[in-house]
Every structure is written in structure tokens, then in C-alpha cells.
Design an enzyme around this catalytic site. Structure first.
Site, short mmCIF file in Angstrom:
data_model
loop_
_atom_site.label_atom_id
_atom_site.label_comp_id
_atom_site.label_asym_id
_atom_site.label_seq_id
_atom_site.Cartn_x
_atom_site.Cartn_y
_atom_site.Cartn_z
N VAL A 77 0.90 -1.14 0.00
CA VAL A 77 0.00 0.00 0.00
C VAL A 77 0.95 1.20 0.00
O VAL A 77 1.72 1.37 0.94
CB VAL A 77 -0.91 0.03 1.24
CG1 VAL A 77 -1.86 1.22 1.16
CG2 VAL A 77 -1.66 -1.28 1.39
N GLU A 78 0.93 1.96 -1.07
CA GLU A 78 1.89 3.05 -1.22
C GLU A 78 1.21 4.39 -0.94
O GLU A 78 0.15 4.68 -1.50
CB GLU A 78 2.48 3.04 -2.63
CG GLU A 78 3.17 1.72 -2.94
CD GLU A 78 4.24 1.84 -4.00
OE1 GLU A 78 4.95 2.86 -4.03
OE2 GLU A 78 4.38 0.90 -4.79
N GLY A 79 1.85 5.19 -0.11
CA GLY A 79 1.26 6.47 0.26
C GLY A 79 0.46 6.33 1.53
O GLY A 79 -0.76 6.21 1.51
#
Ligand SMILES: Cc1cc2nc3c(=O)[nH]c(=O)nc-3n(C[C@H](O)[C@H](O)[C@H](O)COP(=O)(O)OP(=O)(O)OC[C@H]3O[C@@H](n4cnc5c(N)ncnc54)[C@H](O)[C@@H]3O)c2cc1C
Ligand SMILES: *[C@@H]1O[C@H](CO)[C@@H](O)[C@H](O)[C@H]1NC(C)=O
Ligand SMILES: *[C@@H]1O[C@H](CO)[C@@H](O)[C@H](O)[C@H]1NC(C)=O
Length: 533
Positions: free
Chosen positions: A83-85
Site C-alpha cells: 500500500v503506497e502512500g
């Protein structure tokens, strides 16, 4: 054809999409693809009271490019993993699901702060930590001036440039990253995120990157035996019928193993034909197949898509990012805090460069993950797994000359590029593509709507991009059917400002944000061509 002529042709061909067809308030809709975006589009339709839909999925599963796979006795992720950000000003909707709403996926914040202590020379042994720190610091400074430069480009309406041009221009790296150590740090900063080299990637459209700017700088690695794909199941479970015991989706509107081969569209409706000659009719179709798939002839459109649409599809890039998992009979790499990621500084850029040991995620599994991209990915997809294993173990033996590095016992090499239902892993924004062409990728063509990661206004290439794009594309359709707002317009190509362009104003639009829907259904009309200044 000279580029200049081509540009004019495209302008002349651009149609503001204001379909004049009559629309039923509760239309029937076909969604092609049951990845994150297709499932999220379905949920949005359902929320708007549009429940007469079918989702046609080519493979035997939901989830698309979020895909767990059994390896070495555990489930690892061969598609999206992070999960990026996270931990920023805005909440990433995927993080909201993954770390809450009852899912509580098992995740690990990735710590990239110790790379300087974990960078291996091409012939073995570690670089001096201070030396690597200096290089990383310099590259970070180049990145920072790059972001500033990207801002100036935007304000002065200048041309875009590649990230590599920026690296040369900022003066600190006249030849670009050159030595093995510079190349691997550069690879880690760019290719490891975008899956294409800085030579290809647009500076203007990736600096700063909305994902990290809005949602936060942190990334969380999902290592949950239910798989990252459970976020897709979670969204599906909110509107599709689920078996209460198994939790499986049993809704008859989700149809697996349905390979769409032909989409026929007209003013009155759409007809979708599958591999096994099944025919589905509906008022609209939403196509969520990847950009890579749209660049092939897997799905034939009848009539052919207009040239402005096809050109925008081919101008954008489908990148390839390959996660190779290796299992060993024993651990010979360092472990403990600060050792998760390590780099190999080969003289050949991108040769088995970024390594991750997964003792924290999968204790006792003795699994290493090495990532390659682009040309290396395509090369490796075409050779035997045995050959890849030999190469990877050879690299490890170089890195750890004093250690007894045994043969790997298992290997997993995903082949996203060869797979006709994906043809790559995620889109990357290349130089030469402006916001204008990008908006055309999402623009509907008559009753054919488009969604998917590659249509996300701000977050192309990511899981949250796919999720938000699904909502957005469904909204464009809902606005047309429910509110009779069927006009889809695109900001002018050379209009870098936030103000309406003249062509745009001529199309009676209130303001020129990236896309607009007019208040009145209007017949299709040609946008006045705008010539380069
Ligand atoms: C290796 C890899 C690593 C990644 N890493 C990350 C990461 O760490 N973090 C992150 O946020 N994102 C990551 N991504 C990107 C993320 O996975 C995607 O952006 C997202 O899952 C795309 O969802 P989608 O719905 O747009 O497309 P897809 O998931 O591709 O869904 C489209 C669906 O359409 C189906 N389909 C295709 N053609 C047809 C046809 N003709 N008929 C019927 N069905 C068809 C496909 O089978 C597929 O199920 C990664 C992707 C990959 C592959
Ligand atoms: C994840 O959820 C847990 C439990 O609710 C919470 O304590 C933690 O702060 C969350 N993590 C992040 C990074 O939001
Ligand atoms: C749909 O219409 C509403 C106004 O009713 C607008 O605010 C919204 O942006 C539109 N959505 C899309 C995706 O165009």
C-alpha cells in the site's frame, strides 16, 4: 508523417464526447474485468441504483494484478505488494481498507533508511557506508532540484523533459548516473518505482508524485495469508452476493472465465462477444482491461476506436516489474533490524539490483525477493526459470564471497508481460505525453467507457489509482444516465494553465479542469484545432 502534421490530424479528429443517444435511467451495463477498478466501478453503479450489470472476467479469479501465489509453503504476492502512500495529509482509501474495516491485513512498513549499509560491490563485499550515504545524498539533491524544475516548467508552459535530462541539466551529473553505485541508487529511486528508466519517464508528470504528496511518504508491505487481493474481495462483498460460510462471491452477475473478444457499439447499445461465442447485450460497457491489453488486438472494437483514442492508448507506456522469489535451504544473508533491503551494484544497469529478505514477513521461510524491470523483465520472461535461478545465485555468490551460498531450491518468476490478459504490470508516464493525451485514454467513445489504473487522474500505476478510477469512470456514466450530463471534454493540449482554453470555452464549458461534463446533452462536435504556439 511529420510529427507536426500528426498533431494537427489528431486535433482535427478530436470529438468532444457529448453523446446524443437517449439514455435509460436504469441502464444495463457490462463491466469487462474483475480487477480492482472493475469491482470498484460495479460498486459505484450499485450505489447509484444501477444493479442490472454483469462483470465478465477472462481469468478464473477476481483481483487481476493483485494476486497471491503459494510459494515455499506461504502465500506471497506476485502482483501488487505495497500500500503506497501512507501517513500523509489524506487517507489512502486502500490503507483505510487494509488496516481497518475488519480486514486488518498483516502489513510491514518498509524501511529504506539503511541502504547505505547494505550496498554490495559488483565483485563482492559492502561499500563503505559513508561513501554510499554521500551518493544517496547527492542523488536526493538532484531529485529535489528536479521537483523544483518540474514546477517551473509547468508555470512557464515549457516542454516536458525526461527525468534523465533533468539529472544532466541540474549540473550535478553531466553524464547521468554512471558508476555501478550511482546506477543502482538511481535504479532504486526511479526504476524500482516506475519500472522504466529515467530516460523514459516524464519529469513534469512524476515530480512531485501525487501518491506520496497527498497520501504520505510511507509504504506498507502486505504479507497476509489471505492475500492483498482480499481488498478486492472486500469491495466486492459490499454489493455482490456472498456465501455466508465460505465468504466466496457467488453472485451470478460475476462471470469468470469469460474472455471478451469483441465489443460492438452504436447509438442504441453495445454487444459484447466472448471467446466461446457467448453474446451479451447492454446499454453501456465499461472496459477495465489493462493498457497493455488495449495495445493488443485481444478485444476488437466494432466500429474501430477513433484514431484520437487509439493514439492516446499507444502513446502511454505499459511497464514491466518482475518480482522473483527464491527459496534457500538455509539463510546466508544478514538479518535483523536494518537489513531488509539490499542492493547489488552491477556494471550492467538493472541486473538483479534490488533485494529484499523476508524473514520478518515469512519467518523461517528462507525466501529472498529480487526485483527486475523493463528489458531485464522481458529477457527473463523468455528464458527458463532454471537459467534465472542460476543467474540469481551467481549474483548472490558474488555479493557474499566468503559465505557458503547454496543452490536455491525453488524459484517463482511471474510472467505478466507474456500474459495476454495483462501484457505488463502497470502504466508509466513517458515523456511526450501531456495531460491532454492522458485524458483521452479515459474519455468514453459513445457507449464504451474506460476505467483501470491507467485512467486514474492522479494515481496511475497503483492499487488506489485503480480503485479511484473505477469510482470516477462509473460516475461519468452515472452523470450521463441519471443527470443527463453526457458531455466529456478534455483540457486543451497546450493549455498548461488552470484557466479555460478558448477551444474549451467554445465548447461552452464553465471551466477547464482536467475533464468536464456539461449541463446539457449536446451532439458530438469538433473541437477547434489548437495549434502549437
Ligand atoms: C508485479 C506488480 C507489482 C505491483 N506493485 C504495486 C504495489 O506495490 N502497490 C500498488 O499500489 N500497485 C502495484 N501494482 C499495480 C496494481 O496492481 C494495479 O494498478 C491494479 O491492481 C490494477 O487494477 P485494474 O483493475 O486497473 O487492472 P487489472 O487488475 O488488470 O484488472 C483488469 C481485469 O481485466 C481482465 N481482462 C483483461 N482482458 C480481458 C478480456 N478480454 N475479457 C475479460 N476480462 C479481461 C483481467 O484478467 C483482469 O482481471 C503492481 C502491479 C504488478 C503487476
Ligand atoms: C493501523 O491500525 C492500527 C489498529 O487500529 C493502528 O493502531 C495503527 O496506528 C494503524 N497504522 C497506521 C499506519 O495507520
Ligand atoms: C458528476 O457530476 C457532478 C455534478 O452533479 C460533478 O460534481 C462530478 O464531478 C461529476 N463526476 C464526474 C466523474 O465527472
Amino acid at each position: 508523417m511529420k510529427p507536426y502534421t500528426a498533431i494537427i490530424l489528431v486535433f482535427a479528429a478530436v470529438v468532444a464526447q457529448c453523446p446524443s443517444h437517449t439514455t435509460a435511467a436504469d441502464p444495463k451495463v457490462i463491466i469487462v474485468g474483475a480487477g480492482m477498478s472493475g469491482i470498484s466501478a460495479g460498486k459505484r453503479l450499485w450505489e447509484a441504483g444501477i444493479t442490472d450489470f454483469v462483470i465478465l472476467e477472462a481469468t478464473d479469479r477476481m483481483g487481476g494484478r493483485i494476486h497471491k501465489s503459494e510459494f515455499a509453503g506461504v502465500n506471497v504476492e506476485i502482483g501488487a505488494n505495497w500500500v503506497e502512500g501512507v501517513n500523509g495529509d489524506e487517507m489512502n482509501p486502500i490503507w483505510n481498507m487494509a488496516n481497518g474495516t475488519g480486514l486488518n491485513l498483516r502489513t510491514f512498513r518498509s524501511d529504506f533508511d539503511h541502504l547505505a549499509s547494505n550496498t554490495y560491490k559488483k565483485d563482492g563485499g559492502l561499500y563503505d557506508k559513508k561513501f554510499v550515504e554521500k551518493i544517496i545524498k547527492r542523488m536526493d539533491e538532484v531529485e529535489e532540484s528536479g521537483s523544483k524544475l518540474a514546477g517551473t516548467l509547468q508555470n512557464s508552459g515549457q516542454q516536458d523533459m525526461s527525468v534523465m535530462s533533468m539529472q544532466r541539466l541540474t549540473g550535478q551529473m553531466p553524464t547521468g548516473p554512471f558508476t555501478p553505485i550511482e546506477m543502482v541508487v538511481d535504479y532504486f529511486q526511479h526504476d524500482f518505482e516506475f519500472a522504466e528508466p529515467p530516460r523514459v519517464t516524464s519529469l513534469h508528470n512524476t515530480h512531485p508524485l501525487s501518491t506520496f504528496n497527498n497520501f504520505g511518504k510511507d509504504v506498507y508491505f502486505v504479507a497476509d495469508q489471505r492475500g492483498y487481493e482480499s481488498v478486492v474481495h472486500h469491495v466486492a462483498g459490499q454489493y455482490l452476493e456472498t456465501d455466508p460460510e465460505s465468504g466466496d462471491i457467488v453472485d451470478p452477475r460475476l462471470k469468470l472465465n469469460m474472455v471478451v473478444r469483441e465489443i460492438t457499439y452504436s447509438h442504441s447499445g453495445v454487444t459484447v462477444r466472448t471467446d466461446d461465442d457467448k453474446v451479451y447485450r447492454a446499454d453501456y460497457v465499461i472496459v477495465s482491461a489493462s493498457l497493455g491489453v488495449l495495445q493488443t488486438d485481444l478485444i476488437r472494437f466494432e466500429p474501430q476506436l477513433p484514431s484520437w483514442k487509439t493514439m492516446s492508448i499507444y502513446q502511454f507506456d505499459m511497464a514491466v516489474y518482475t518480482k522473483i522469489f527464491l527459496k534457500f535451504p538455509k539463510r546466508f544473508w544478514p538479518d535483523g533490524p536494518g537489513t531488509e533491503f539490499f542492493l547489488y551494484a552491477s556494471g550492467r544497469r538493472g541486473y538483479y539490483p534490488v533485494w529484499q529478505q523476508l524473514e520478518m514477513q515469512y519467518p523461517g521461510s528462507n525466501v529472498l525477493l529480487v526485483t527486475v524491470t523493463d528489458d531485464e523483465s522481458r529477457r527473463i520472461e523468455q528464458q527458463s526459470d532454471k537459467q534465472t535461478m542460476t543467474e540469481a545465485v551467481e549474483v548472490l555468490r558474488k555479493m557474499f564471497p566468503g559465505k557458503d551460498v547454496p543452490e536455491a531450491t525453488e524459484i517463482l518468476v511471474p510472467r505478466w508481460w507474456s500474459n495476454r490478459f495483462f501484457k505488463g504490470t502497470f502504466s508509466n508516464w513517458p515523456i511526450g505525453v501531456s495531460r491532454y493525451e492522458f485524458d483521452l485514454i479515459r474519455a468514453p467513445v459513445g457507449r464504451v467507457y474506460f476505467t483501470g489504473e491507467h485512467t486514474s487522474e492522479k494515481y496511475n500505476g497503483y492499487v488506489h489509482g485503480a480503485y479511484l478510477a473505477g469510482i470516477d469512470s462509473a460516475d461519468i456514466l452515472i452523470n450521463c444516465t441519471k443527470k443527463k450530463m453526457c458531455c466529456y471534454n478534455v483540457k486543451g493540449k497546450h493549455d498548461q494553465s488552470k484557466e479555460p482554453s478558448r477551444a474549451y470555452a467554445a465548447a461552452a464549458q464553465p471551466s477547464a479542469v482536467a475533464r468536464r461534463i456539461s449541463d446539457q446533452p449536446q451532439p458530438p462536435r469538433l473541437l477547434a484545432p489548437r495549434l502549437p504556439r
